[in-house]
Design a protein around this motif. Sequence first.
Motif, PDB file in Angstrom:
ATOM      1  N   VAL A 250      32.571  45.847  12.795  1.00 47.40           N
ATOM      2  CA  VAL A 250      33.827  45.168  13.127  1.00 47.40           C
ATOM      3  C   VAL A 250      33.764  44.708  14.583  1.00 47.40           C
ATOM      4  O   VAL A 250      33.592  45.524  15.492  1.00 47.40           O
ATOM      5  CB  VAL A 250      35.050  46.093  12.918  1.00 47.40           C
ATOM      6  N   GLU A 251      33.859  43.400  14.755  1.00 43.51           N
ATOM      7  CA  GLU A 251      33.739  42.830  16.101  1.00 43.51           C
ATOM      8  C   GLU A 251      35.013  42.096  16.497  1.00 43.51           C
ATOM      9  O   GLU A 251      35.821  41.745  15.645  1.00 43.51           O
ATOM     10  CB  GLU A 251      32.577  41.823  16.124  1.00 43.51           C
ATOM     11  N   THR A 252      35.128  41.840  17.788  1.00 45.87           N
ATOM     12  CA  THR A 252      36.223  41.001  18.266  1.00 45.87           C
ATOM     13  C   THR A 252      35.716  40.124  19.413  1.00 45.87           C
ATOM     14  O   THR A 252      34.695  40.435  20.029  1.00 45.87           O
ATOM     15  CB  THR A 252      37.429  41.838  18.754  1.00 45.87           C
ATOM     16  N   SER A 253      36.436  39.052  19.655  1.00 43.31           N
ATOM     17  CA  SER A 253      36.039  38.170  20.752  1.00 43.31           C
ATOM     18  C   SER A 253      36.505  38.731  22.094  1.00 43.31           C
ATOM     19  O   SER A 253      36.069  38.287  23.146  1.00 43.31           O
ATOM     20  CB  SER A 253      36.651  36.791  20.543  1.00 43.31           C
ATOM     21  N   ASP A 260      42.882  47.329  19.776  1.00 43.04           N
ATOM     22  CA  ASP A 260      43.794  47.923  18.794  1.00 43.04           C
ATOM     23  C   ASP A 260      43.657  47.247  17.428  1.00 43.04           C
ATOM     24  O   ASP A 260      43.693  47.912  16.391  1.00 43.04           O
ATOM     25  CB  ASP A 260      45.256  47.785  19.268  1.00 43.04           C
ATOM     26  N   TYR A 261      43.478  45.922  17.455  1.00 44.21           N
ATOM     27  CA  TYR A 261      43.288  45.195  16.190  1.00 44.21           C
ATOM     28  C   TYR A 261      41.998  45.630  15.520  1.00 44.21           C
ATOM     29  O   TYR A 261      41.906  45.752  14.304  1.00 44.21           O
ATOM     30  CB  TYR A 261      43.207  43.680  16.428  1.00 44.21           C
ATOM     31  N   LEU A 262      40.991  45.802  16.377  1.00 41.89           N
ATOM     32  CA  LEU A 262      39.691  46.207  15.850  1.00 41.89           C
ATOM     33  C   LEU A 262      39.817  47.556  15.124  1.00 41.89           C
ATOM     34  O   LEU A 262      39.332  47.729  14.001  1.00 41.89           O
ATOM     35  CB  LEU A 262      38.690  46.295  17.016  1.00 41.89           C
ATOM     36  N   VAL A 263      40.513  48.493  15.758  1.00 37.01           N
ATOM     37  CA  VAL A 263      40.696  49.816  15.161  1.00 37.01           C
ATOM     38  C   VAL A 263      41.482  49.696  13.846  1.00 37.01           C
ATOM     39  O   VAL A 263      41.145  50.325  12.845  1.00 37.01           O
ATOM     40  CB  VAL A 263      41.420  50.769  16.149  1.00 37.01           C
ATOM     41  N   LYS A 264      42.492  48.856  13.870  1.00 34.74           N
ATOM     42  CA  LYS A 264      43.328  48.674  12.663  1.00 34.74           C
ATOM     43  C   LYS A 264      42.469  48.174  11.508  1.00 34.74           C
ATOM     44  O   LYS A 264      42.542  48.674  10.388  1.00 34.74           O
ATOM     45  CB  LYS A 264      44.436  47.666  13.002  1.00 34.74           C
ATOM     46  N   ALA A 330      29.537  53.146   5.927  1.00 38.92           N
ATOM     47  CA  ALA A 330      29.975  53.407   7.303  1.00 38.92           C
ATOM     48  C   ALA A 330      30.514  52.139   7.940  1.00 38.92           C
ATOM     49  O   ALA A 330      29.964  51.050   7.764  1.00 38.92           O
ATOM     50  CB  ALA A 330      28.823  53.958   8.135  1.00 38.92           C
ATOM     51  N   VAL A 331      31.604  52.312   8.674  1.00 40.00           N
ATOM     52  CA  VAL A 331      32.173  51.230   9.462  1.00 40.00           C
ATOM     53  C   VAL A 331      31.755  51.487  10.911  1.00 40.00           C
ATOM     54  O   VAL A 331      31.770  52.629  11.375  1.00 40.00           O
ATOM     55  CB  VAL A 331      33.718  51.221   9.333  1.00 40.00           C
ATOM     56  N   VAL A 332      31.348  50.416  11.612  1.00 39.77           N
ATOM     57  CA  VAL A 332      30.866  50.574  12.980  1.00 39.77           C
ATOM     58  C   VAL A 332      31.657  49.658  13.905  1.00 39.77           C
ATOM     59  O   VAL A 332      31.776  48.453  13.632  1.00 39.77           O
ATOM     60  CB  VAL A 332      29.363  50.209  13.095  1.00 39.77           C
ATOM     61  N   GLU A 333      32.189  50.210  14.980  1.00 36.77           N
ATOM     62  CA  GLU A 333      32.870  49.367  15.969  1.00 36.77           C
ATOM     63  C   GLU A 333      31.833  48.569  16.772  1.00 36.77           C
ATOM     64  O   GLU A 333      30.799  49.106  17.154  1.00 36.77           O
ATOM     65  CB  GLU A 333      33.658  50.252  16.954  1.00 36.77           C
ATOM     66  N   GLY A 334      32.150  47.304  17.051  1.00 36.53           N
ATOM     67  CA  GLY A 334      31.257  46.483  17.853  1.00 36.53           C
ATOM     68  C   GLY A 334      31.458  46.727  19.346  1.00 36.53           C
ATOM     69  O   GLY A 334      32.397  47.422  19.761  1.00 36.53           O
TER      70      GLY A 334
END
Length: 359
Positions: A250-253, A260-264, A330-334
Amino acid sequence: MNKPLVIKINVEDVVPVLLIEAVNTLKNGGLVVFPTETVYGLGALISRKDAVKKIYLVKGRPIDNPLIVHVDTIDMFLELTLDPPEEIIELAKKFWPGPLTIIWWKKPGKVPDIVTADLPKVAIRSPAHPVALELIRLSGEAIAAPSANRSGKPSPTTADHVLDDLDGLVDVVIDSGETLYGVESTVIDFTVKPPRLLRPGAMPIEKIEKVIQKKIEIPYYARGLGEAGQAESPGMKYKHYAPNAKLVIVETSNYHQKLDYLVKKARELLEKGLRKYKRVAIICSSETCSKYHDLDVEILDIGSRKNLFIVARNLFKTLRKLDDLNIEYAVVEGFEEKGLGLTIMNRLRKASGHNIIIV
Ligand code: TXA
Ligand code: MG
């Protein structure tokens, strides 16, 4: 083959006599796993074509994916390459020994074709690890060594990882504990203009750009966005670093404003995953891991967003941990794609098979 001879050597106290058996093995055409500052390498002397061939076999590595050659001095580098320009010598002087791999033209007859997969260019670096340097020095010859994992698996950062993958397939394993960076070297092709990043690694490209005072081209595959074709970059087309679990990144710009959006989004994906899979995990930053405690998932803290050196260092061992824990999904934060962040995202995107969600 029998169990490998495991030689334990303390990085602080590298006594050459401990390396005699390893050096003899190399000279006799055997395979020696040795530590570097990045990851463990699976080594053979470059002149021993039979041994180099074994590297490909043991790793299950496609024969068209060339190997990195390890040298102990710039002189050895000059022996193997065709008149590199001043700019390259300057980089070597500044960053070697260290995690920068330079691709330049081969000097005819000096590097066997099997090492470079028949290419006229060779990838060379000098590893910043006393065991690796001493091994090359005592052998009196450059050592060809890819990472010491089975092809497609995360690179090994401990001798135990090596034995998980290659036990019974190599002659000697030198165990010097966990490696420093935990990700591989930065690979740059200097035969093209502008120089092209083939693989981001432990050396941030910003540091190199500062020295050569020009921009390095970053192709899409170096960002981990898709795989390169053979003509563009040999070896970059193969699936890499993959754990058994299905991964989604899960990535964000904007990691400052949109975390917070990424975590959601990550939570949504985990909840969905829990309906389908029994063993689910989240790989999260120290800043955000507490946001998943109410879910029935394994929580793997990969380190703080403020210290990407640690995140990079934890990366491969965390991916291997997914297998140890029998995780299916697995979900991975970017992470932000700057400095070592580029390296981290390259590995994560590839590990996921480019399964990316952007918020
Ligand atoms: O940190 C590292 O680089 C570790 C340690 C052991 O030194 N080695 C390593 O090697 O990661 P390996 O083989 O796993 O990755 C080398 C990468 C491959 O992606 C390969 O395709 C590329 O470098 N490469 C090697 N020689 C090349 C060449 N002549 N032209 C283009 N790419 C090359
Ligand atoms: Mg590798």
